[in-house]
Scaffold this motif. Structure first.
Motif, PDB file in Angstrom:
ATOM      1  N   TYR A  60     -73.376 -23.621  -8.424  1.00 44.53           N
ATOM      2  CA  TYR A  60     -73.560 -22.474  -7.530  1.00 44.53           C
ATOM      3  C   TYR A  60     -74.746 -21.622  -7.961  1.00 44.53           C
ATOM      4  N   GLU A  65     -75.765 -22.577  -3.940  1.00 42.80           N
ATOM      5  CA  GLU A  65     -75.516 -21.440  -3.047  1.00 42.80           C
ATOM      6  C   GLU A  65     -76.506 -21.439  -1.888  1.00 42.80           C
ATOM      7  N   LYS A  69     -75.666 -22.864   1.711  1.00 41.83           N
ATOM      8  CA  LYS A  69     -75.437 -21.570   2.376  1.00 41.83           C
ATOM      9  C   LYS A  69     -74.022 -21.050   2.116  1.00 41.83           C
ATOM     10  N   LEU A  70     -73.652 -21.029   0.842  1.00 45.10           N
ATOM     11  CA  LEU A  70     -72.325 -20.541   0.438  1.00 45.10           C
ATOM     12  C   LEU A  70     -72.390 -19.046   0.168  1.00 45.10           C
ATOM     13  N   TYR A  71     -72.437 -18.249   1.216  1.00 43.01           N
ATOM     14  CA  TYR A  71     -72.552 -16.809   1.069  1.00 43.01           C
ATOM     15  C   TYR A  71     -71.194 -16.136   1.298  1.00 43.01           C
ATOM     16  N   ASN A  73     -67.588 -15.042   0.991  1.00 41.94           N
ATOM     17  CA  ASN A  73     -66.395 -15.602   0.357  1.00 41.94           C
ATOM     18  C   ASN A  73     -66.351 -17.126   0.406  1.00 41.94           C
ATOM     19  N   GLU A  74     -67.424 -17.737   0.851  1.00 46.31           N
ATOM     20  CA  GLU A  74     -67.386 -19.185   1.062  1.00 46.31           C
ATOM     21  C   GLU A  74     -67.224 -19.960  -0.243  1.00 46.31           C
ATOM     22  N   LEU A  75     -67.721 -19.417  -1.355  1.00 47.15           N
ATOM     23  CA  LEU A  75     -67.509 -20.084  -2.647  1.00 47.15           C
ATOM     24  C   LEU A  75     -66.019 -20.098  -2.981  1.00 47.15           C
ATOM     25  N   ASN A  76     -65.321 -18.974  -2.739  1.00 48.42           N
ATOM     26  CA  ASN A  76     -63.879 -18.910  -3.002  1.00 48.42           C
ATOM     27  C   ASN A  76     -63.119 -19.895  -2.117  1.00 48.42           C
ATOM     28  N   TYR A  77     -63.513 -19.979  -0.834  1.00 45.92           N
ATOM     29  CA  TYR A  77     -62.861 -20.942   0.057  1.00 45.92           C
ATOM     30  C   TYR A  77     -63.111 -22.370  -0.424  1.00 45.92           C
ATOM     31  N   PHE A  78     -64.328 -22.617  -0.881  1.00 50.07           N
ATOM     32  CA  PHE A  78     -64.721 -23.946  -1.351  1.00 50.07           C
ATOM     33  C   PHE A  78     -63.862 -24.381  -2.530  1.00 50.07           C
TER      34      PHE A  78
END
Length: 351
Positions: A60, A65, A69-71, A73-78
């Motif tokens: 990340y 990132e 395009k992991l902006y 909360n998308e990292l948490n969802y991932f």
């Protein structure tokens, strides 16, 4: 192997199992064989479990990132989806159906989410209570070892393989990690011993028939019950015990709120006076390695002295005090960047 089998005595109500006396050298030989093969593959599997997990946060901060395009909360969802799928697939019923030697191996392909539980379960069936603490600490230090390997690999690949064959460095890290993980999983099919009453047939090259006899006698010596399969009745009965609920809540909170997992994200947020990033991609991966090294040393010291002195509570309390102190520092967030950095590194020690 020098053995003496005493015939079982019978009465109207019970049968006493045969007593097998064996040379102490045979017992030491069994433990040595388990340490060489079982402990080694367990350590490697556990290390790669954490390498798999840590790779996500390291990737990340190394370009994933932006690329994906992991902006927000998308990292948490991932990461939530990543772990959820592995836990659902490798549920308790999978353990019962696949068996103790197959499940951890297959689990290696799915981030090894259940591997640690099964390794602990198998270890408890082969080792005696006084042999467990230091060996379990080796599984625990596999966590910082795996994280250290991930940081070092991600930092090196981001520097040396960035753009090679049209792929970014963080993608190469996942490729190389995947190849190594599959290799360890295949070895686990052969090296994991199963249980004394249900040994893995593929492990016969190091577990001789007399080793199984010794293992079963060691189990009887401490009145340890054999492992039984899980059915619907026994599964539902588990929910009647308050211990299961308390442990599940504590485990969920403790393993999913470890601040040190986000150390490199905080490092990435730091900027110089001119607005440029304070640390390079390489340093974002290398700085957490120091904390993971502290975690490794602390684990060895706590478990080693705990075994040597034969007491657990003082070391558990010391570990908790360090952890709570680090959390207080991170919550207060002092103005001094050095003091805040110290709080992060203390959290590694108390993790």
């Amino acid at each position: 192997m020098t053995t003496q089998v005493v015939s079982p005595t019978k009465n109207a109500t019970s049968t006493v199992a045969p007593v097998v006396e064996f040379d102490l050298k045979e017992e030491k030989s069994l433990v040595w064989r388990l340490d060489i093969f079982f402990l080694t593959i367990g350590f490697l599997g556990y290390a790669f479990k954490y390498l798999d997990q840590t790779n996500i946060s390291n990737a990340y901060v190394s370009g994933m990132e932006t690329d994906l395009k992991l902006y927000g909360n998308e990292l948490n969802y991932f990461t939530t989806f990543f772990k959820f799928m592995a836990y659902v697939f490798l549920s308790g019923f999978s353990k019962a159906q696949l068996g103790p030697d197959i499940l951890p191996s297959s689990g290696q392909y799915f981030n090894s989410s259940q591997k640690s539980c099964m390794l602990t379960l198998q270890s408890s069936q082969w080792y005696l209570p006084h042999e467990m603490a230091l060996r379990m600490s080796l599984y625990n230090i596999a966590q910082p070892v795996g994280a250290m390997l991930s940081g070092a690999m991600q930092g090196a690949l981001s520097t040396n393989l960035e753009g090679a064959l049209g792929r970014t460095g963080w993608r190469w890290a996942f490729i190389i990690n995947g190849v190594c993980t599959i290799f360890i999983a295949l070895l686990a099919f052969i090296f994991l011993p199963g249980f004394p009453d249900r040994p893995n047939p593929l492990a016969r090259f190091y577990l001789r028939p007399q080793d199984i006899v010794v293992a079963e006698e060691r189990t009887r010596r401490i009145s340890r019950d054999p492992q039984l399969g899980i059915n619907l009745k026994t599964f539902l009965r588990c929910f009647k015990f308050w211990h299961v609920w308390l442990f599940s809540i504590a485990w969920s909170i403790g393993t999913n709120t470890t601040p040190s997992n986000y150390f490199n994200l905080w490092l990435k947020s730091l900027k110089n006076a001119d607005g440029s990033l304070k640390y390079s991609v390489g340093m974002l991966n290398y700085l957490p390695i120091a904390g993971q090294a502290l975690q490794l040393v602390a684990e060895l010291l706590f478990s080693g002295f705990s075994d040597y002195l034969g007491t657990r509570l003082p070391f558990l309390l010391l570990h908790s005090v360090i952890n709570i102190t680090s959390l207080i520092i991170l919550i207060i967030r002092p103005e001094s960047e050095s003091a805040y950095m110290a709080g992060w590194y203390m959290n590694y020690v108390g993790a």
